[in-house]
Design an enzyme around this catalytic site. Structure first.
Site, mmCIF file in Angstrom:
data_model
loop_
_atom_site.group_PDB
_atom_site.id
_atom_site.type_symbol
_atom_site.label_atom_id
_atom_site.label_comp_id
_atom_site.label_asym_id
_atom_site.label_seq_id
_atom_site.Cartn_x
_atom_site.Cartn_y
_atom_site.Cartn_z
ATOM 1 N N ILE A 106 -2.894 -7.409 14.193
ATOM 2 C CA ILE A 106 -1.897 -7.252 15.262
ATOM 3 C C ILE A 106 -2.462 -6.420 16.417
ATOM 4 C CG2 ILE A 106 0.467 -6.501 15.784
ATOM 5 C CD1 ILE A 106 0.985 -6.607 12.700
ATOM 6 N N ASN A 112 0.848 -1.197 0.000
ATOM 7 C CA ASN A 112 0.000 0.000 0.000
ATOM 8 C C ASN A 112 0.880 1.243 0.000
ATOM 9 O OD1 ASN A 112 0.484 0.874 2.857
ATOM 10 N ND2 ASN A 112 -0.404 -1.143 3.266
ATOM 11 N N LYS A 140 -11.075 -3.317 19.582
ATOM 12 C CA LYS A 140 -9.650 -3.609 19.793
ATOM 13 C C LYS A 140 -9.193 -3.189 21.195
ATOM 14 C CE LYS A 140 -8.749 -3.452 14.828
ATOM 15 N NZ LYS A 140 -7.742 -3.383 13.768
HETATM 16 O O1 PMT Z 1 2.827 6.245 6.487
HETATM 17 P P1 PMT Z 1 2.249 7.539 5.999
HETATM 18 O O2 PMT Z 1 2.398 7.717 4.498
HETATM 19 O O3 PMT Z 1 2.746 8.727 6.778
HETATM 20 O O4 PMT Z 1 0.655 7.468 6.237
HETATM 21 C C1 PMT Z 1 0.162 7.404 7.537
HETATM 22 C C2 PMT Z 1 -1.024 6.429 7.651
HETATM 23 C C3 PMT Z 1 -2.154 6.884 6.775
HETATM 24 C C4 PMT Z 1 -0.585 5.025 7.219
HETATM 25 C C5 PMT Z 1 -1.440 6.400 9.168
HETATM 26 O O5 PMT Z 1 -1.809 7.698 9.551
HETATM 27 C C6 PMT Z 1 -2.603 5.443 9.409
HETATM 28 O O6 PMT Z 1 -3.764 5.766 9.293
HETATM 29 N N1 PMT Z 1 -2.256 4.180 9.760
HETATM 30 C C7 PMT Z 1 -3.233 3.079 9.948
HETATM 31 C C8 PMT Z 1 -3.678 2.596 8.595
HETATM 32 C C9 PMT Z 1 -4.600 1.403 8.715
HETATM 33 O O7 PMT Z 1 -4.185 0.313 8.415
HETATM 34 O O8 PMT Z 1 -5.760 1.664 9.230
HETATM 35 P P2 PMT Z 1 -6.933 0.562 9.486
HETATM 36 O O9 PMT Z 1 -8.130 1.371 9.791
HETATM 37 O O10 PMT Z 1 -6.997 -0.378 8.333
HETATM 38 O O11 PMT Z 1 -6.423 -0.254 10.740
HETATM 39 C C10 PMT Z 1 -6.816 0.041 12.063
HETATM 40 C C11 PMT Z 1 -5.684 -0.224 13.024
HETATM 41 O O12 PMT Z 1 -5.414 -1.625 13.083
HETATM 42 C C12 PMT Z 1 -4.365 0.453 12.684
HETATM 43 O O13 PMT Z 1 -3.765 0.920 13.864
HETATM 44 C C13 PMT Z 1 -3.533 -0.664 12.065
HETATM 45 O O14 PMT Z 1 -2.138 -0.468 12.314
HETATM 46 C C14 PMT Z 1 -4.058 -1.886 12.801
HETATM 47 N N2 PMT Z 1 -4.026 -3.135 12.017
HETATM 48 C C15 PMT Z 1 -4.741 -3.255 10.881
HETATM 49 C C16 PMT Z 1 -4.735 -4.451 10.183
HETATM 50 C C17 PMT Z 1 -3.988 -5.540 10.697
HETATM 51 N N3 PMT Z 1 -3.965 -6.698 10.055
HETATM 52 N N4 PMT Z 1 -3.288 -5.398 11.821
HETATM 53 C C18 PMT Z 1 -3.296 -4.225 12.502
HETATM 54 O O15 PMT Z 1 -2.639 -4.103 13.540
#
Ligand code: PMT
Length: 407
Positions: free
Chosen positions: A311, A213, A346
């Site tokens: 995670i 991504n 979570k």
């Molecule tokens: O890296 P940059 O270019 O600076 O951009 C920053 C960002 C947009 C990546 C950052 O600000 C951000 O939003 N990160 C989380 C992105 C994400 O995966 O969001 P989510 O809504 O899909 O996930 C929710 C949370 O669960 C997040 O904290 C993620 O780290 C965690 N997760 C998600 C999927 C997974 N399989 N394991 C996880 O731990």
């Protein structure tokens, strides 16, 4: 007692009507027990008088580079050594332009060039001037060039020219609080262990291809740096990115896939006091990784995907006593509701919401705009800022909440 007590503050004033508010700022610093010296441009003195400034600051005003009668003959150098920080309020478009281009033609701009400690800049001008691309470019130049220069966002409201818009200088009380809270940093998190994740994950399809991504890692790295700047022991588990940390105390583990990221996050969560998952972890990976490069044969190629471990879900559900867990949510619709669901499912203390739809937020951009939510609702509705400044906001809130809960 405030964090500012006994600090040496230099206040720079340039020529805008908001200069009258700077008199209140001088009073606030004096009341808090600071030593205050003021450097004003010639234009500033069209708005406020030397007598008022000197009466309030109880120090001789510096407005002329060649004026004699000061304790030291090279005033701008002596002042930069004496001061703990420089607060420029108001900063006009002209002053910001000179600062961005290394022009030093008066006492304030000369002091700025010689100044090596934290600088706070509170712009104030008409809305159209503030939005002018030249002014915005100069602000960006300064943000890029000086790590310890902090722009204090302007406010929206009635402007002195009779119009409405942003460009109003932040209120003196808020400038004062911001500067004071900066003195609070640097050691707040001594002996606190922080686990931060950043960047994307790459899920291999074959030896040359992967599913990934657009995360650059900038947001998570800025948080890791900011935590380390505050004295914490930081472990950064970082997906593939060319970006580096500025704080050499961050201990970094580079990973590629979600499975690898999980392994290091789970290991390092064991003795982490605070966990912040800013990584964009892939939700799925190819069920089978081809051992050889897949040949281009059929018209269509189907790749079966299997779910990756979540995670953050695992870390949140296994949260220890005295552990503070922060997740991110990158959303494109029903943003607040979806973020709240993640916060709850979570078992998080904070969730930091950023929107895919916001052109100034999210993946691979220098800026972000976040809303921080806890179980009682919205804690912070941020403005669009550099990711470094957003990291400061996030870290300040976490420190405050963590200290309230566990110290
Ligand atoms: O890296 P940059 O270019 O600076 O951009 C920053 C960002 C947009 C990546 C950052 O600000 C951000 O939003 N990160 C989380 C992105 C994400 O995966 O969001 P989510 O809504 O899909 O996930 C929710 C949370 O669960 C997040 O904290 C993620 O780290 C965690 N997760 C998600 C999927 C997974 N399989 N394991 C996880 O731990």
């Amino acid at each position: 007692m405030t964090n500012c007590q006994a600090k040496h503050i230099v206040i720079g004033i340039s020529g805008g009507i908001a200069a009258y508010k700077t008199l209140t700022l001088i009073r606030l610093f004096k009341k808090a027990g600071c030593e205050v010296k003021v450097v004003a441009t010639r234009n500033a003195l069209e708005f406020v008088t030397p007598l008022t400034i000197e009466t309030l600051s109880q120090n001789k005003l510096c407005s002329d580079l060649f004026e004699t009668g000061f304790e030291h003959s090279v005033q701008h150098i002596a002042m930069s050594e004496w001061a703990d920080c420089l607060v420029i309020a108001p900063a006009t478009a002209n002053l910001i332009g000179k600062m961005a281009h290394g022009i030093a033609d008066d006492a304030l701009t000369t002091l700025f060039l010689a100044f090596k400690k934290p600088i706070f800049v509170a712009p104030a001008m008409n809305h159209d001037m503030y939005r002018n691309p030249g002014v915005q470019e100069n602000i960006e130049i300064l943000k890029r060039r000086y790590k310890d220069l902090h722009f204090i966002e302007t406010r929206t409201g009635a402007l002195a020219c009779g119009t409405e818009g942003d460009g109003r200088m932040e209120e003196p009380e808020n400038i004062f609080n911001l500067v004071c809270s900066s003195f609070h940093q640097g050691g707040d998190l001594e002996n606190v262990n922080i686990l931060v994740s950043a960047g994307p994950t790459y899920e291999a399809i074959d030896p040359v291809r992967f599913i990934g991504n657009h995360s650059s890692g900038q947001m998570g790295i800025a948080i890791a740096d900011e935590m380390a700047d505050n004295g914490a022991n930081v472990c950064l588990v970082c997906g593939p990115t060319h970006l580096t940390c500025h704080n050499s105390n961050v201990s970094r583990i580079n990973v590629s896939s979600a499975i690898e990221m999980r392994k290091h996050c789970v290991e390092n969560a064991q003795n982490a006091n605070i966990i912040i998952m800013a990584a964009a972890v892939a939700d799925y990976r190819p069920a089978v990784v081809a051992s050889q490069k897949i040949k281009k044969s059929d018209e269509n190629l189907n790749i079966e995907l299997t779910k990756n471990p979540d995670i953050l879900l695992e870390l949140g559900r296994n949260k220890k006593e005295n552990q503070f867990v922060v997740g991110f949510a990158l959303e494109s619709e029903n943003e607040i509701e979806n973020a709240k669901v993640k916060l709850h499912n979570k078992n998080l203390d904070f969730i930091v919401l950023n929107s895919v739809n916001n052109p100034k937020a999210g993946f691979n951009k220098p800026t972000n705009q976040v809303t921080i939510i806890d179980k009682d609702g919205i804690v912070l509705q941020g403005k669009a800022k550099s990711k470094e400044d957003v990291a400061k906001d996030i870290v300040n809130l976490i420190i405050k909440r963590y200290n309230n809960m566990f110290k």
